[in-house]
Design a protein around this motif. Structure first.
Motif, PDB file in Angstrom:
ATOM      1  N   THR A  43       0.813  -1.218   0.000  1.00  0.00           N
ATOM      2  CA  THR A  43       0.000   0.000   0.000  1.00  0.00           C
ATOM      3  C   THR A  43       0.841   1.260   0.000  1.00  0.00           C
ATOM      4  O   THR A  43       0.544   2.208  -0.721  1.00  0.00           O
ATOM      5  CB  THR A  43      -0.947  -0.009   1.214  1.00  0.00           C
ATOM      6  N   ASN A  68      -1.068  -7.051  -1.845  1.00  0.00           N
ATOM      7  CA  ASN A  68      -2.249  -6.494  -1.202  1.00  0.00           C
ATOM      8  C   ASN A  68      -2.175  -4.978  -1.129  1.00  0.00           C
ATOM      9  O   ASN A  68      -1.107  -4.400  -0.911  1.00  0.00           O
ATOM     10  CB  ASN A  68      -2.376  -7.060   0.218  1.00  0.00           C
ATOM     11  N   PHE A  69      -3.366  -4.361  -1.281  1.00  0.00           N
ATOM     12  CA  PHE A  69      -3.505  -2.922  -1.112  1.00  0.00           C
ATOM     13  C   PHE A  69      -4.663  -2.635  -0.169  1.00  0.00           C
ATOM     14  O   PHE A  69      -5.770  -3.144  -0.372  1.00  0.00           O
ATOM     15  CB  PHE A  69      -3.770  -2.230  -2.454  1.00  0.00           C
ATOM     16  N   PRO A  75      -4.022   3.172  -4.090  1.00  0.00           N
ATOM     17  CA  PRO A  75      -3.108   2.079  -4.459  1.00  0.00           C
ATOM     18  C   PRO A  75      -2.122   2.540  -5.534  1.00  0.00           C
ATOM     19  O   PRO A  75      -2.166   2.088  -6.690  1.00  0.00           O
ATOM     20  CB  PRO A  75      -4.060   0.991  -4.953  1.00  0.00           C
ATOM     21  N   LEU A  78      -0.367   0.009  -7.845  1.00  0.00           N
ATOM     22  CA  LEU A  78      -1.135  -1.063  -8.478  1.00  0.00           C
ATOM     23  C   LEU A  78      -0.734  -1.288  -9.932  1.00  0.00           C
ATOM     24  O   LEU A  78      -0.427  -2.418 -10.326  1.00  0.00           O
ATOM     25  CB  LEU A  78      -2.643  -0.796  -8.379  1.00  0.00           C
ATOM     26  N   PHE A  91      -7.437  -6.882  -2.088  1.00  0.00           N
ATOM     27  CA  PHE A  91      -7.799  -5.568  -1.575  1.00  0.00           C
ATOM     28  C   PHE A  91      -8.496  -5.716  -0.231  1.00  0.00           C
ATOM     29  O   PHE A  91      -9.226  -6.679   0.009  1.00  0.00           O
ATOM     30  CB  PHE A  91      -8.758  -4.855  -2.535  1.00  0.00           C
TER      31      PHE A  91
END
Length: 158
Positions: A43, A68-69, A75, A78, A91
């Motif tokens: 993140t 994972n964010f 994000p 991403l 997420f």
């Protein structure tokens, strides 16, 4: 092998919690190499670093892993991790809808963390490949307000 393992291409039904820069790519690669789904929480990681870490994991193992964010924050990395080949994106803490198309275009699997029955309904609108149910027992950034042992049976029965 259960359905989740088949879906994710893993042999051990364990998903490592995303830990961010504390463990980074090394832990993700080791967990994935052992047959489970390794993870990195990216993140707050700069896009160039996040992409480099994804490439490091893919050089270390051919097994899938997740990035994972936490969507309470943008994000920012991403697109960079998708371009670098992250095979699974998860997420939590927010609405994944604005990002689902990017994940799908990249060919990555999509997982969404839920903590309640109402959260499941919203998550399923995004057609995820899998859900992650979190209870208050989880470590780190906990968004749950009930025990996993209370909420999981409610979610499964829906």
């Amino acid at each position: 092998m259960n359905e989740l393992c088949r879906r994710l291409g893993i042999s051990v039904p364990i998903l490592c919690a995303p830990t961010g820069s504390i463990a980074g790519p090394e832990l993700a690669a080791v967990v994935s190499s052992a047959g489970a789904l390794g993870a990195m929480g990216l993140t707050w990681t700069e896009p160039a670093t996040a992409a480099a870490w994804v490439r490091q994991v893919t050089r270390s193992t051919s097994a899938p892993f997740q990035v994972n964010f936490a969507l309470a924050f943008p994000p920012n990395a991403l697109d960079a991790v998708l371009d670098a080949g992250a095979p699974v994106i998860t997420f939590c803490w927010g609405d994944p809808a604005p990002y689902v198309a990017s994940v799908r275009r990249a060919g990555a699997k999509l997982g969404i963390q839920v903590t309640s029955v109402s959260g499941v309904g919203r998550a399923l609108e995004n057609a995820p490949d899998f859900l992650i149910c979190q209870g208050i027992e989880a470590g780190g950034h906990v968004q749950a307000s009930a025990s996993l042992w209370e909420v999981l049976p409610q979610i499964v029965s829906e």
